[in-house]
Design a protein around this motif. Structure first.
Motif, PDB file in Angstrom:
ATOM      1  N   CYS A 112       1.363   1.969   6.891  1.00  0.00           N
ATOM      2  CA  CYS A 112       1.123   1.165   5.691  1.00  0.00           C
ATOM      3  C   CYS A 112       1.832   1.788   4.502  1.00  0.00           C
ATOM      4  O   CYS A 112       1.814   3.005   4.321  1.00  0.00           O
ATOM      5  CB  CYS A 112      -0.373   1.090   5.432  1.00  0.00           C
ATOM      6  N   THR A 133       2.003  -8.590   6.843  1.00  0.00           N
ATOM      7  CA  THR A 133       1.129  -8.579   5.661  1.00  0.00           C
ATOM      8  C   THR A 133      -0.351  -8.513   6.062  1.00  0.00           C
ATOM      9  O   THR A 133      -1.154  -7.940   5.351  1.00  0.00           O
ATOM     10  CB  THR A 133       1.366  -9.826   4.776  1.00  0.00           C
ATOM     11  N   ASP A 134      -0.688  -9.110   7.227  1.00  0.00           N
ATOM     12  CA  ASP A 134      -2.079  -9.058   7.678  1.00  0.00           C
ATOM     13  C   ASP A 134      -2.108  -8.575   9.135  1.00  0.00           C
ATOM     14  O   ASP A 134      -1.938  -9.356  10.067  1.00  0.00           O
ATOM     15  CB  ASP A 134      -2.712 -10.458   7.559  1.00  0.00           C
ATOM     16  N   LYS A 173       4.122 -14.796  -3.240  1.00  0.00           N
ATOM     17  CA  LYS A 173       4.802 -14.664  -1.938  1.00  0.00           C
ATOM     18  C   LYS A 173       6.319 -14.749  -2.097  1.00  0.00           C
ATOM     19  O   LYS A 173       7.067 -14.020  -1.457  1.00  0.00           O
ATOM     20  CB  LYS A 173       4.328 -15.770  -0.987  1.00  0.00           C
ATOM     21  N   ARG A 223       6.454 -10.827  -1.486  1.00  0.00           N
ATOM     22  CA  ARG A 223       5.691 -11.159  -0.266  1.00  0.00           C
ATOM     23  C   ARG A 223       4.187 -11.019  -0.494  1.00  0.00           C
ATOM     24  O   ARG A 223       3.448 -10.457   0.329  1.00  0.00           O
ATOM     25  CB  ARG A 223       6.141 -10.289   0.898  1.00  0.00           C
ATOM     26  N   GLY A 224       3.734 -11.423  -1.670  1.00  0.00           N
ATOM     27  CA  GLY A 224       2.307 -11.457  -1.975  1.00  0.00           C
ATOM     28  C   GLY A 224       1.721 -10.144  -2.451  1.00  0.00           C
ATOM     29  O   GLY A 224       0.547 -10.079  -2.805  1.00  0.00           O
ATOM     30  N   ALA A 225       2.521  -9.061  -2.467  1.00  0.00           N
ATOM     31  CA  ALA A 225       1.960  -7.745  -2.817  1.00  0.00           C
ATOM     32  C   ALA A 225       2.628  -7.162  -4.060  1.00  0.00           C
ATOM     33  O   ALA A 225       3.791  -7.459  -4.352  1.00  0.00           O
ATOM     34  CB  ALA A 225       2.140  -6.784  -1.648  1.00  0.00           C
ATOM     35  N   LYS A 272       1.180  -2.659   0.342  1.00  0.00           N
ATOM     36  CA  LYS A 272       2.379  -3.488   0.133  1.00  0.00           C
ATOM     37  C   LYS A 272       2.800  -4.143   1.431  1.00  0.00           C
ATOM     38  O   LYS A 272       3.153  -5.287   1.479  1.00  0.00           O
ATOM     39  CB  LYS A 272       3.542  -2.589  -0.325  1.00  0.00           C
ATOM     40  N   ASP A 273       2.799  -3.301   2.464  1.00  0.00           N
ATOM     41  CA  ASP A 273       3.430  -3.751   3.697  1.00  0.00           C
ATOM     42  C   ASP A 273       2.856  -2.941   4.857  1.00  0.00           C
ATOM     43  O   ASP A 273       2.614  -1.739   4.706  1.00  0.00           O
ATOM     44  CB  ASP A 273       4.932  -3.452   3.556  1.00  0.00           C
TER      45      ASP A 273
END
Ligand code: ATP
Ligand code: MG
Length: 417
Positions: free
Chosen positions: A157, A145-146, A204, A224-226, A134-135
């Motif tokens: 994580c 995020t990356d 996102k 947020r993309g997750a 997730k984060d």
């Protein structure tokens, strides 16, 4: 028929085993992206609320859908990615922390921290379906995020873990194997559907996808993309049909046809003088009833279903995070007036989500009933290209998949909007 390849492209199959139907999709995947080459569809009576209750009936439906898809594509389908759904699905959050080995974060650190996050005690009767990051946090800094390439000493994580009942999954696998199909992998229904229906921007910004099927309404929420939340509400299109059958004293088959062809969740959209023909049970003659009577029955169930979903999102405090609103998919979401009612109940934009991101026989699959099957194929592509980036990219198979990473990203970005 040639197995598994078509003009140097790899064939990937998605098998969606739903409460009312089995959908079998075949796609050729190569540098040009994902092209649908075959689709099969068969009614299924072996599943209730997403769970296999009759292996033979389910295997029969899989066989029929598979044969139809093979006939269309001219290619043999030996294995497939399969959807899992139902009330036995559970999910929870977990987190892990590791020391970063070098000066900055490498893929190996990310793998290690996810391994730590997923090292929680899972009861023996359950199996893990997904571990979804997730984060990430580096040295306490949130919202990453990356993390790859970033500097720090401590990597944390948070993951969303989805588990399923082991015996229920075993029965699903038995049905598939009995139909002569080898299982390549499993994915949660709504996570698969999301891959076919949602854009990266929507994920996102925050979005809830609701896959309204025959037996269940499956929810997945992205922030947020997750994936941050998954849940299942035990109501679907079959409940609407049952209400119509009981309310208008007709058969399930006629009730389903009435719902699909004449039904509407908002009676205000119907004029008072419209009528519908209703088959009676037994030898009694058909009757003419106001269409409003049909729609009022449907309205009550639609309102209850959407309020249950709203309550689920509200209880997890997710509603304020849905910048992109709510998206309905699944065949039952095509009920007239449902999107309009949804906008009112959720008090935010609601739209119908159609499968996209593919080429080939797009007309065949451009329906919410194919969202999960197509999503399974896209999920498989993602999993296979992930494997290639971390393992053997020298093998001939590796070369096909190695191209995927970039060319599929390019293809998707072209077809997305
Ligand atoms: N145009 C339509 N309007 C309203 N309902 C529809 C329409 N088309 C199909 N349905 C309903 O959609 C339901 C089936 O949806 P879907 O195919 O997504 O379910 P499923 O995948 O078999 O089930 P589940 O996902 O719950 O296991 C049926 O109840 C059917 O009557
Ligand atoms: Mg379904």
């Amino acid at each position: 028929m040639s197995p598994l390849t078509k003009q140097n492209r790899t064939v990937i199959c998605g098998l969606d085993i739903g409460t009312t139907k089995v959908a079998f999709l075949m796609a050729a995947v190569g540098e040009k992206g994902v092209e649908i080459i075959g689709a099969g569809f068969a009614p299924n009576t072996g599943v209730r609320h997403g769970v296999v209750v009759n292996i033979d009936q389910t295997a029969d439906a899989i066989r029929k859908a598979r044969e139809e898809a093979e006939l269309m594509s001219g290619v043999q389908a030996q294995k497939a990615w399969v959807s899992v759904g139902g009330l036995h699905i559970e999910s929870f959050a977990s987190s892990g922390m590791v020391a970063i080995r070098g000066d900055d974060v490498h893929l190996d650190d990310v793998h290690r921290v996810i391994e730590v996050a997923k090292a929680v005690a899972i009861p023996s009767e359950r199996q893990v379906l997904h571990v979804l990051p997730k984060d990430f946090k580096i040295d306490g800094q949130e919202g990453i995020t990356d993390p790859i390439g970033m500097s720090g000493v401590r990597l944390e994580c948070q993951v969303h873990i989805v588990t399923a009942n082991r015996s229920i999954v075993q029965n699903l696998l038995k049905s598939v194997e009995k139909a002569g199909v080898h299982v390549s992998g499993l994915a949660l229904q709504q996570i698969a559907s999301a891959g076919a229906v949602l854009s990266d921007d929507e994920k996102k910004l925050g979005v809830a996808l609701i896959d309204i099927g025959g037996g269940t309404s499956d929810i997945v929420v992205f922030q947020r993309g997750a994936v941050v939340h998954t849940a299942t509400v035990p109501v679907g299109g079959l409940n609407f049909t049952h209400d119509v059958a009981t309310g208008l004293r007709t058969t399930q088959v006629s009730a389903d046809l009435l719902k699909v062809n004449q039904g509407c969740a908002l009676p205000d959209m119907i004029s008072a003088d419209e009528t519908v023909q209703v088959d009676s049970v037994g030898d009694r003659p058909a009757r003419t009833v106001p269409r409003l009577s049909l729609c009022r029955i449907i309205e009550a169930r639609a309102e209850e279903t959407l309020k249950l979903i709203h309550r689920e999102l509200e209880s997890k405090s997710l509603l304020p995070q849905l910048g992109s609103g709510v998206i309905f998919t699944g065949a039952a979401s095509e009920l007239k007036g449902l999107v309009e009612m949804g906008s009112f109940i959720f008090d935010m934009p609601v739209r119908l989500g159609f499968p996209r991101k593919v080429g080939g026989l797009t007309d065949v699959v451009k329906s919410p009933k194919f969202s999960t099957a197509l999503g399974l194929i896209l999920y498989a592509v993602e999993k296979e290209s992930e494997k290639i980036t971390t393992t053997d990219s020298e093998s001939p198979r590796g070369n096909v998949f190695a191209h995927w990473g970039q060319s599929i990203k390019d293809f998707f970005s072209r077809t997305l909007q």
